[in-house]
Design a protein around this motif. Structure first.
Motif, PDB file in Angstrom:
ATOM      1  N   ALA A 152       7.922   0.616   6.511  1.00 38.06           N
ATOM      2  CA  ALA A 152       8.111   0.988   5.107  1.00 38.06           C
ATOM      3  C   ALA A 152       9.560   0.879   4.656  1.00 38.06           C
ATOM      4  CB  ALA A 152       7.598   2.409   4.872  1.00 38.06           C
ATOM      5  N   LEU A 153      10.479   0.537   5.566  1.00 39.90           N
ATOM      6  CA  LEU A 153      11.899   0.490   5.209  1.00 39.90           C
ATOM      7  C   LEU A 153      12.240  -0.663   4.275  1.00 39.90           C
ATOM      8  CD1 LEU A 153      13.465   1.329   8.703  1.00 39.90           C
ATOM      9  CD2 LEU A 153      13.449   2.800   6.672  1.00 39.90           C
ATOM     10  N   GLU A 177       0.854  -1.191   0.000  1.00 36.85           N
ATOM     11  CA  GLU A 177       0.000   0.000   0.000  1.00 36.85           C
ATOM     12  C   GLU A 177       0.887   1.237   0.000  1.00 36.85           C
ATOM     13  OE1 GLU A 177      -2.489   2.393   3.397  1.00 36.85           O
ATOM     14  OE2 GLU A 177      -2.696   0.209   3.350  1.00 36.85           O
ATOM     15  N   ASP A 178       0.668   2.113  -0.960  1.00 36.85           N
ATOM     16  CA  ASP A 178       1.415   3.367  -1.010  1.00 36.85           C
ATOM     17  C   ASP A 178       0.933   4.306   0.091  1.00 36.85           C
ATOM     18  OD1 ASP A 178       2.965   2.637  -3.223  1.00 36.85           O
ATOM     19  OD2 ASP A 178       1.414   3.277  -4.633  1.00 36.85           O
ATOM     20  N   SER A 179       1.884   4.941   0.763  1.00 35.00           N
ATOM     21  CA  SER A 179       1.541   5.879   1.838  1.00 35.00           C
ATOM     22  C   SER A 179       2.587   6.973   1.894  1.00 35.00           C
ATOM     23  CB  SER A 179       1.489   5.144   3.189  1.00 35.00           C
ATOM     24  OG  SER A 179       2.804   4.840   3.647  1.00 35.00           O
ATOM     25  N   SER A 180       2.350   7.945   2.742  1.00 34.69           N
ATOM     26  CA  SER A 180       3.318   9.033   2.898  1.00 34.69           C
ATOM     27  C   SER A 180       4.608   8.556   3.542  1.00 34.69           C
ATOM     28  CB  SER A 180       2.701  10.158   3.743  1.00 34.69           C
ATOM     29  OG  SER A 180       2.311   9.665   5.016  1.00 34.69           O
ATOM     30  N   TYR A 181       4.581   7.367   4.159  1.00 33.94           N
ATOM     31  CA  TYR A 181       5.773   6.806   4.799  1.00 33.94           C
ATOM     32  C   TYR A 181       6.573   5.954   3.822  1.00 33.94           C
ATOM     33  CZ  TYR A 181       2.846   7.978   8.804  1.00 33.94           C
ATOM     34  OH  TYR A 181       2.040   8.636   9.690  1.00 33.94           O
ATOM     35  N   GLY A 182       5.970   5.578   2.735  1.00 30.40           N
ATOM     36  CA  GLY A 182       6.561   4.652   1.783  1.00 30.40           C
ATOM     37  C   GLY A 182       5.578   3.527   1.524  1.00 30.40           C
ATOM     38  N   ARG A 183       6.060   2.411   1.047  1.00 31.81           N
ATOM     39  CA  ARG A 183       5.197   1.277   0.723  1.00 31.81           C
ATOM     40  C   ARG A 183       5.049   0.377   1.951  1.00 31.81           C
ATOM     41  NH1 ARG A 183       6.733  -1.389  -4.807  1.00 31.81           N
ATOM     42  NH2 ARG A 183       4.464  -1.381  -5.102  1.00 31.81           N
ATOM     43  N   LEU A 184       3.813   0.220   2.398  1.00 35.69           N
ATOM     44  CA  LEU A 184       3.531  -0.542   3.605  1.00 35.69           C
ATOM     45  C   LEU A 184       2.894  -1.881   3.263  1.00 35.69           C
ATOM     46  CD1 LEU A 184       2.021   2.318   5.808  1.00 35.69           C
ATOM     47  CD2 LEU A 184       4.247   1.221   6.111  1.00 35.69           C
ATOM     48  N   PRO A 185       3.149  -2.901   4.080  1.00 34.11           N
ATOM     49  CA  PRO A 185       2.495  -4.191   3.844  1.00 34.11           C
ATOM     50  C   PRO A 185       0.999  -4.081   4.090  1.00 34.11           C
ATOM     51  CG  PRO A 185       3.666  -4.212   5.940  1.00 34.11           C
ATOM     52  CD  PRO A 185       4.041  -2.939   5.253  1.00 34.11           C
ATOM     53  N   GLN A 207       1.555   9.397  17.151  1.00 27.67           N
ATOM     54  CA  GLN A 207       3.001   9.421  17.016  1.00 27.67           C
ATOM     55  C   GLN A 207       3.578   8.003  16.952  1.00 27.67           C
ATOM     56  OE1 GLN A 207       5.244  12.129  16.592  1.00 27.67           O
ATOM     57  NE2 GLN A 207       6.474  10.338  16.060  1.00 27.67           N
ATOM     58  N   ASN A 208       3.077   7.117  17.797  1.00 27.21           N
ATOM     59  CA  ASN A 208       3.570   5.743  17.773  1.00 27.21           C
ATOM     60  C   ASN A 208       3.230   5.041  16.463  1.00 27.21           C
ATOM     61  OD1 ASN A 208       4.991   5.456  20.207  1.00 27.21           O
ATOM     62  ND2 ASN A 208       3.113   5.079  21.375  1.00 27.21           N
ATOM     63  N   LEU A 209       2.021   5.285  15.950  1.00 25.25           N
ATOM     64  CA  LEU A 209       1.658   4.699  14.671  1.00 25.25           C
ATOM     65  C   LEU A 209       2.546   5.228  13.547  1.00 25.25           C
ATOM     66  CD1 LEU A 209      -2.259   4.563  14.771  1.00 25.25           C
ATOM     67  CD2 LEU A 209      -0.682   2.624  14.615  1.00 25.25           C
ATOM     68  N   ALA A 210       2.866   6.522  13.626  1.00 25.41           N
ATOM     69  CA  ALA A 210       3.752   7.108  12.614  1.00 25.41           C
ATOM     70  C   ALA A 210       5.132   6.463  12.675  1.00 25.41           C
ATOM     71  CB  ALA A 210       3.849   8.618  12.815  1.00 25.41           C
ATOM     72  N   ASN A 211       5.660   6.269  13.896  1.00 22.64           N
ATOM     73  CA  ASN A 211       6.975   5.635  14.045  1.00 22.64           C
ATOM     74  C   ASN A 211       6.954   4.189  13.553  1.00 22.64           C
ATOM     75  OD1 ASN A 211       7.956   7.976  15.155  1.00 22.64           O
ATOM     76  ND2 ASN A 211       7.968   7.247  17.265  1.00 22.64           N
ATOM     77  N   LEU A 212       5.865   3.477  13.866  1.00 22.70           N
ATOM     78  CA  LEU A 212       5.755   2.083  13.440  1.00 22.70           C
ATOM     79  C   LEU A 212       5.673   1.989  11.918  1.00 22.70           C
ATOM     80  CD1 LEU A 212       5.377  -0.929  14.070  1.00 22.70           C
ATOM     81  CD2 LEU A 212       2.923  -0.487  14.328  1.00 22.70           C
ATOM     82  N   ARG A 213       4.867   2.829  11.313  1.00 21.23           N
ATOM     83  CA  ARG A 213       4.715   2.785   9.855  1.00 21.23           C
ATOM     84  C   ARG A 213       5.993   3.204   9.142  1.00 21.23           C
ATOM     85  NH1 ARG A 213      -1.294   5.540  10.185  1.00 21.23           N
ATOM     86  NH2 ARG A 213      -2.438   3.601  10.689  1.00 21.23           N
ATOM     87  N   GLU A 214       6.688   4.152   9.707  1.00 22.45           N
ATOM     88  CA  GLU A 214       7.965   4.549   9.111  1.00 22.45           C
ATOM     89  C   GLU A 214       8.940   3.386   9.110  1.00 22.45           C
ATOM     90  OE1 GLU A 214      11.461   7.931   9.754  1.00 22.45           O
ATOM     91  OE2 GLU A 214       9.557   8.100  10.799  1.00 22.45           O
ATOM     92  N   ALA A 215       8.948   2.617  10.200  1.00 20.92           N
ATOM     93  CA  ALA A 215       9.822   1.440  10.271  1.00 20.92           C
ATOM     94  C   ALA A 215       9.366   0.365   9.288  1.00 20.92           C
ATOM     95  CB  ALA A 215       9.830   0.887  11.695  1.00 20.92           C
TER      96      ALA A 215
END
Length: 396
Positions: free
Chosen positions: A264-265, A142-150, A254-262
């Motif tokens: 998307a790596l 899934e495309d997102s502002s964090y990158g591609r997420l599962p 904030q925690n969801l943002a940190n989790l999604r950023e990780a």
């Protein structure tokens, strides 16, 4: 009495009458050759094939199956015209009910089919073609502002199933060995990927470097991989797991943002594992949104077993999350003999319970010990499996 035994080979015998059978055999041979020649000429010029044409992938596979096998086409192949596709459980209504004691009861009941005619069942559910193991399934991103997420695919296929390492399915003694910390040391990461048996699960630290490159190398050599996310320990901030740490004092956003950023790596991983996190894992308000996010994205959660107050088991049961606990950390003492002894302890646990999960770090001593022990354990009837094999079996 005359005998031909002493005559030189190849000389005719005078006086012998020539048999008419020889003439007939020669005529028959000529007729056979002419028949074969005529048939060959007919095949070469005939517009009609003498056998069924080869079947292409697009004639037998549905879009999800082609993507799961690593198709690089931007437009997935379609099933034969007029044939519907369905999941293996599409003919059942599935309901889950949480009982007063916290257990989950799953009920399957028949469901009438929509329409008539044949249905093409997508049976490719677990694992990925090794030839495409470095390539993500585009339907599970899934495309997102964090990158591609599962994400879960349109037919319900989850990353935990797509990227799982296949295993025998035999319900013998199984051990999942997880080696974490990959990506933190380039030399150590390269050594671990090169030397560890492909059955070993590799944990990539979200705070590491060149993760996408190392992910591809690990997948190419057959490893299942998971993502290690830093979480707040009891002695934070004196003990800081690194950037992007999930904190119980942070807002849910904030925690969801940190989790999604990780998350998307990298791609092609089956789940998430905590790195530290004693305090965070024991805080229900902080943990619940994270476990729900991981579950909704079709991932497993591996608890490293370092905190006796962890609530991940309770949330996994409530959310029906594929989940596993680490039974032993094998390299608290970084000594090869000590690590081998801990692995023997894990074998005893597995023989008693049917399976065990162990965790180590990508130290040279750990890698050597695991490689040696795995070879020997195979001869004793132990199967080393990916951690997803344990987590999926434990899913409520």
């Amino acid at each position: 009495m005359g005998s031909d035994l002493h005559r030189p080979l190849g000389q005719d015998i005078k006086g012998r009458r020539k048999s008419r059978g020889g003439l007939f055999r020669r005529v028959g041979g000529i007729a056979t050759v002419m028949t074969i020649t005529a048939a060959s000429l007919y095949v070469s010029v005939s517009p009609l094939p003498l056998q069924d044409p080869p079947v292409s992938v697009s004639q037998v596979s549905n879009p999800v199956d082609v993507a799961a096998r690593g198709s690089t086409s931007s437009t997935p192949s379609q099933p034969p015209s007029g044939i519907a596709t369905a999941r293996p459980d599409s003919a059942a209504n599935v309901t889950r009910q949480t009982m007063p004691d916290g257990s989950v009861v799953t009920t399957y009941s028949p469901r009438p089919r929509d329409g008539g005619g044949p249905v093409l069942i997508d049976a490719q559910r677990i694992g990925q073609d090794p030839r495409a193991a470095t390539m993500p399934n585009e339907l599970l991103l899934e495309d997102s502002s964090y990158g591609r997420l599962p994400t879960v695919g349109p037919d319900g296929l989850r990353p935990v199933e797509q990227y799982a390492r296949p295993w025998s399915g035999a319900r013998g003694t199984r051990i999942a060995i997880v080696i974490g910390g990959l990506g933190l040391s380039q030399t150590g990461t390269q050594y671990a990927i090169r030397e560890l048996p492909e059955e070993v699960t590799l944990g990539f630290a979200s705070t590491g470097n060149s993760l996408q490159r190392w992910m591809q190398e690990a997948r190419r050599t057959g490893h299942e991989i998971i993502l290690q996310v830093p979480m707040e320990p009891f002695d934070y901030p004196a003990n800081n797991p690194g950037r992007g740490t999930l904190l119980s004092s942070n807002s849910e956003k904030q925690n969801l943002a940190n989790l999604r950023e990780a998350m998307a790596l990298i791609t092609n991983y089956t789940g998430v594992m905590n790195y530290m996190g004693g305090r965070f894992l024991s805080d229900a308000n902080a943990l619940e949104p994270m476990m729900r996010e991981i579950t909704n994205r079709g991932l497993l959660f591996l608890d490293d077993g370092s905190s006796a107050s962890s609530l991940t088991g309770e949330f996994a049961k409530a959310l029906s999350t594929p989940h596993a606990f680490v039974d032993l950390q094998i390299d608290q003492q970084i000594d090869e003999a000590s690590i081998l002894k801990r692995l023997d302890d894990a074998e005893r646990i597995a023989r008693r319970n049917g399976f065990a999960v162990v965790l180590g770090s990508a130290f040279e001593e750990t890698v050597r010990a695991v490689a040696k022990w795995s070879d020997e354990a195979r001869l004793r009837g132990i199967e080393v499996v990916g951690v997803s094999a344990i987590a999926l079996e434990n899913q409520p």
